[in-house]
Design an enzyme around this catalytic site. Structure first.
Site, PDB file in Angstrom:
ATOM      1  N   LYS A  30      54.157  23.043  40.307  1.00 38.34           N
ATOM      2  CA  LYS A  30      55.029  24.007  40.981  1.00 38.34           C
ATOM      3  C   LYS A  30      55.618  23.407  42.256  1.00 38.34           C
ATOM      4  O   LYS A  30      56.815  23.554  42.529  1.00 38.34           O
ATOM      5  CB  LYS A  30      54.244  25.276  41.313  1.00 38.34           C
ATOM      6  CG  LYS A  30      53.857  26.121  40.111  1.00 38.34           C
ATOM      7  CD  LYS A  30      53.038  27.329  40.545  1.00 38.34           C
ATOM      8  CE  LYS A  30      52.631  28.185  39.369  1.00 38.34           C
ATOM      9  NZ  LYS A  30      51.819  29.355  39.787  1.00 38.34           N
TER      10      LYS A  30
ATOM     11  N   CYS B 161      50.849  26.786  44.566  1.00 35.21           N
ATOM     12  CA  CYS B 161      49.501  27.309  44.313  1.00 35.21           C
ATOM     13  C   CYS B 161      49.425  27.860  42.896  1.00 35.21           C
ATOM     14  O   CYS B 161      50.422  28.339  42.344  1.00 35.21           O
ATOM     15  CB  CYS B 161      49.154  28.435  45.285  1.00 35.21           C
ATOM     16  SG  CYS B 161      49.123  27.964  47.013  1.00 35.21           S
ATOM     17  N   ASP B 162      48.238  27.780  42.330  1.00 33.30           N
ATOM     18  CA  ASP B 162      48.013  28.410  41.029  1.00 33.30           C
ATOM     19  C   ASP B 162      46.551  28.837  40.941  1.00 33.30           C
ATOM     20  O   ASP B 162      45.663  28.129  41.449  1.00 33.30           O
ATOM     21  CB  ASP B 162      48.337  27.467  39.878  1.00 33.30           C
ATOM     22  CG  ASP B 162      48.387  28.215  38.551  1.00 33.30           C
ATOM     23  OD1 ASP B 162      49.428  28.832  38.268  1.00 33.30           O
ATOM     24  OD2 ASP B 162      47.376  28.209  37.811  1.00 33.30           O
ATOM     25  N   SER B 163      46.315  29.984  40.327  1.00 35.03           N
ATOM     26  CA  SER B 163      44.962  30.513  40.215  1.00 35.03           C
ATOM     27  C   SER B 163      44.549  30.672  38.762  1.00 35.03           C
ATOM     28  O   SER B 163      45.350  31.097  37.925  1.00 35.03           O
ATOM     29  CB  SER B 163      44.853  31.867  40.932  1.00 35.03           C
ATOM     30  OG  SER B 163      45.122  31.734  42.309  1.00 35.03           O
TER      31      SER B 163
ATOM     32  N   GLY C  46      44.273  26.315  43.009  1.00 30.79           N
ATOM     33  CA  GLY C  46      44.739  24.983  43.355  1.00 30.79           C
ATOM     34  C   GLY C  46      45.846  25.062  44.385  1.00 30.79           C
ATOM     35  O   GLY C  46      46.660  25.982  44.353  1.00 30.79           O
TER      36      GLY C  46
END
Length: 210
Positions: free
Chosen positions: A57, A74-76, A111
């Site tokens: 991203k 960010c990624d969850s 992340g």
């Protein structure tokens, strides 16, 4: 020069976190194909998936961001019994997810990847420089009833969030404890952002009301 922080995410919760923390920023949503990326990556852990997508991203938005910008992606990913869970999208999936999670604990991985497009204290060229970090928090859920699950799913809130729950929304009533940084569960750890900015020679205080 004036620093510009760009959030590479469509998440309203993430931008609210930054705003509430006094961090001035703009939003530019990435065009990352998450399914294609995870498929191409092969067998990786839920934590590795979160960091992989966060980096993708950030790199997607950084490709068109102006020089001098800092881009945070960010990624969850929610992990239960070693299985990764993203956004359920469909009410039936969200309902099944909650029936599986209730009365139990899982881990929410987020992340973070921060890219500098030059012109900061430590980045003297125009070549993008990126640093990443993963944060994780254990979440324990109440043993909620089927009626409570149905009522929650009917609100639509769990359909578009990783793990089918939020800690800062309606599902807060169904969460008994969080072990770790609560901001991780929301989707962006402010303390982690501070550390990543420091690696670029930038203080998080530079964005307070800037």
């Amino acid at each position: 020069m004036t620093l510009q922080l760009i959030l590479a995410s469509a998440s309203a919760a993430r931008t609210k976190l930054l705003t509430d923390a006094g961090i001035t920023h703009t939003v530019q949503v990435s065009d990352t194909d998450e399914d294609a990326l995870t498929a191409a990556a092969g067998p990786i852990t839920p934590a590795e998936t979160a960091l992989l997508l966060a980096r993708a991203k950030a790199e997607s938005v950084a490709a068109t961001a102006p020089s001098g910008s800092l881009v945070i992606g960010c990624d969850s990913v929610f992990e239960l019994d070693g299985v990764p869970y993203g956004k359920p999208w469909q009410p039936t999936v969200a309902r099944e997810r909650w029936q599986l999670m209730r009365g139990r604990s899982g881990v929410l991985h987020t992340g973070h990847w921060l890219i500098s497009l030059g012109n900061t204290a430590t980045d003297c060229t125009e070549t993008p420089v990126g640093y990443g970090e993963l944060t994780s928090a254990a979440v324990t859920f109440e043993d909620v009833s089927d009626a409570e699950i149905d009522a929650y799913v009917a609100t639509g809130e769990p359909l578009h969030v990783a793990g089918a729950f939020t800690i800062d929304g309606l599902a807060g009533a169904f969460i008994t404890s969080v072990e770790g940084d609560p901001h991780t569960v929301v989707g962006l750890s402010i303390s982690t952002l501070r550390r990543l900015l420091a690696k670029h020679g930038v203080a998080i205080t530079d964005f307070w009301g800037s």
